[in-house]
Design an enzyme around this catalytic site. Structure first.
Site, PDB file in Angstrom:
ATOM      1  CB  THR A   1      39.609  27.947 -25.509  1.00  0.00           C
ATOM      2  OG1 THR A   1      40.433  28.590 -24.649  1.00  0.00           O
ATOM      3  CG2 THR A   1      40.249  28.422 -27.098  1.00  0.00           C
TER       4      THR A   1
ATOM      5  N   GLY B   1      40.037  24.473 -23.433  1.00  0.00           N
ATOM      6  CA  GLY B   1      40.377  23.436 -21.924  1.00  0.00           C
ATOM      7  C   GLY B   1      41.515  23.791 -21.391  1.00  0.00           C
ATOM      8  N   GLY B   2      42.375  25.103 -21.563  1.00  0.00           N
ATOM      9  CA  GLY B   2      43.399  25.545 -20.818  1.00  0.00           C
ATOM     10  C   GLY B   2      44.401  24.457 -20.889  1.00  0.00           C
TER      11      GLY B   2
END
Length: 531
Positions: free
Chosen positions: A345, A427-428
């Site tokens: 992202t 970063g999920g």
């Protein structure tokens, strides 16, 4: 130690310096923070292609002085043809290739809704001006970053036969070195059409027909009808009150509720004895244990809101938070792992001189998304729909029109002392954790804004394709803290001092006296642009 840049007329922060500069130029020309973010959003989709594309989804939080913040949900649903039968004989949806490109790309619709909101607030710059830099970079080229080169080398083998990937990212069969010119002339023309005819042209009309034809040509299930049915929506954000102020984040299908839960739990724990000295054992341990509670709730409850068993506000009540806090031991680690979510992202923030604040996030899910690059339109399509489960009883089960669970969640806060903070990261699984680390360091512990982002971080769970679910800590974290975490039962893995897996964070703060501060992550290629 990096200093925190500040100004009075406007600040933009982004994980790529050219995107931040695009936004700043708009502010200099009299544009507002929303217009600046539109310019930055278009530019980042071109100059950071391993992280981002107009073929992904997006979410906005916009704060206007004297009014409640507004959220924009620009998440696309699964295609009508994306049913479990499409994946017959498979145990899971492939993470790469055309069958992973199974959801509508919503981010451009979010640009359109943001543009309308900007006009409501007096914005006046035409879209052709706002997309000018992005078109130039797509057509004339932008230097390949070290991160793009590294990830191209690392990930190209798993792209398999993803159509268009090799032609765009490995011309001549090799990954271009850092500094080489990266161009995408087809994308430049697509952006010209969006600038000329508006963001709606991505979903309806001649451009949409070409996008649908491109998708059909490669065997992706998203059709012209799927595109035409899509609309972005303005929403009321979720919120929670802490001792320092009111915090806001986006509603499901994002994990915004998790970010709010972690900080609300930490706020309770610090009043119950958790120390607020950053990087101490008690500080890190309390945030990690709060994260575990939030992720357990998230994995059980959060999905497309049309399918949720409980309203998201019910997950933020005093009773719910008190019960979660009671399950946290301030001395011992809860056994882990728990199922995780990877992700990839960008987050960007902007504040203008009138106090309009924007927290924005745009994503293609994994690095390079599905790997599919549409030949005629140059669009790189997301693989967000690969997160769907093929089991009909799963919380995030695949169904036509259903929105996928999103790790994305842009954050904002209004503090009791008059400060407004926009902050976020890529970063999920790490997104809510990094948000919590930055906010608690800055707003709860009084750390300098840039110091709060530069400081060593940690990650519980997996991201960037890592399958492990242990607690990763950067090597700069105090050795005594690391040892104390191990002794408390945490499964520790020490990683590099400035690891990409910890995300590329940023923040912008406006003070009550009008001063605006910005910070960017030394782990990224970003910069704070201010004037």
């Amino acid at each position: 130690m990096l200093n925190t840049p500040s100004a009075y007329r406007g600040v933009v922060t982004a994980p790529h310096h050219l995107a931040a500069q695009s936004g700043l130029l708009v502010l200099r020309e009299g544009g507002n923070a929303i217009e600046a973010m539109l310019a930055a959003a278009a530019t980042i989709a071109v100059v950071y292609p391993h992280m981002n594309s107009i073929g992904g989804d997006g979410f906005w939080l916009v704060g206007v002085p004297g009014a409640p913040p507004v959220a924009i949900d620009a998440c696309g649903g699964a295609a009508d043809a994306a049913t479990p039968s499409l994946y017959r004989g498979m145990s899971a949806i492939p993470p790469r290739g055309p069958l992973a490109a199974n959801t509508v790309a919503g981010t451009v619709s979010g640009w359109g809704e943001a543009e309308r909101l900007s006009h409501d607030l007096g914005g006046h710059l035409p879209l052709e001006r706002l997309l000018e830099d992005a078109i130039h970079y797509a057509e004339r080229g932008v230097p390949v970053t070290a991160g793009q080169h590294r990830l191209t080398v690392a990930k190209h083998a798993e792209m398999g036969q993803s159509p268009g990937f090799g032609e765009l990212f490995m011309p001549g069969g090799a990954a271009p070195p850092p500094g080489a010119a990266h161009t995408n002339s087809a994308l430049a023309e697509t952006l010209r059409e969006i600038a000329r005819f508006g963001p709606d042209s991505f979903y309806r009309g001649p451009l949409a027909e070409r996008i649908a034809a491109d998708l059909a040509r490669v065997g992706a299930p998203v059709s012209a009808d799927d595109l035409a049915r899509h609309q972005a929506a303005r929403c009321v954000p979720l919120e929670v009150t802490t001792g320092v102020g009111r915090l806001y984040n986006t509603r499901p299908p994002t994990q915004g509720v998790s970010s709010l839960q972690i900080l609300a739990l930490f706020d309770r724990l610090k009043h119950g004895g958790a120390p607020v000295e950053p990087e101490s054992f008690g500080f890190v341990h309390a945030l990690v244990e709060a994260t575990k509670q939030a992720f357990i709730t998230r994995n059980r409850e959060v999905t497309d809101p049309a399918y949720m068993r409980r309203e998201p506000e019910a997950l933020l009540t005093d009773e719910e938070l008190a019960a979660m806090a009671a399950r946290i031991d301030l001395q011992r680690a809860r056994p882990w792992p728990h199922a995780g979510q990877p992700g990839d992202t960008i987050w960007m923030g902007a504040v203008d001189r009138d106090g309009i604040a924007v927290s924005f996030i745009q994503s293609i899910y994994w690095e390079f998304g599905s790997g599919v690059v549409l030949e005629e339109t140059g669009i790189q399509w997301q693989n967000r729909g690969s997160s769907f489960a093929l089991d009909a009883g799963a919380p995030n089960a695949l169904a036509p029109g259903r929105k996928p669970f999103h790790t994305l969640n842009p954050a904002m806060a209004r503090l009791h002392d008059g400060r407004t903070i926009t902050y976020g990261t890529m970063g999920g699984e790490g997104q809510p954790q990094t948000q919590a680390a930055i906010f608690s360091r800055y707003a709860m512990s009084g750390q300098d804004l840039q110091a709060a982002i530069t400081a060593p971080r940690w990650l519980l769970g997996r991201t960037w394709g890592d399958e492990s679910t242990n607690l990763k800590v950067e090597s700069r974290l105090e050795p005594d803290t690391v040892e104390a975490l191990r002794n408390a039962g945490h499964d520790i893995e020490v990683v590099g001092p400035f690891s990409d897996m910890m995300g590329h964070a940023g923040a912008v703060v406006q003070h009550a006296n009008g001063l605006i501060e910005g910070a960017t992550d030394p782990r990224s290629d970003g910069v704070v642009a201010a004037f």
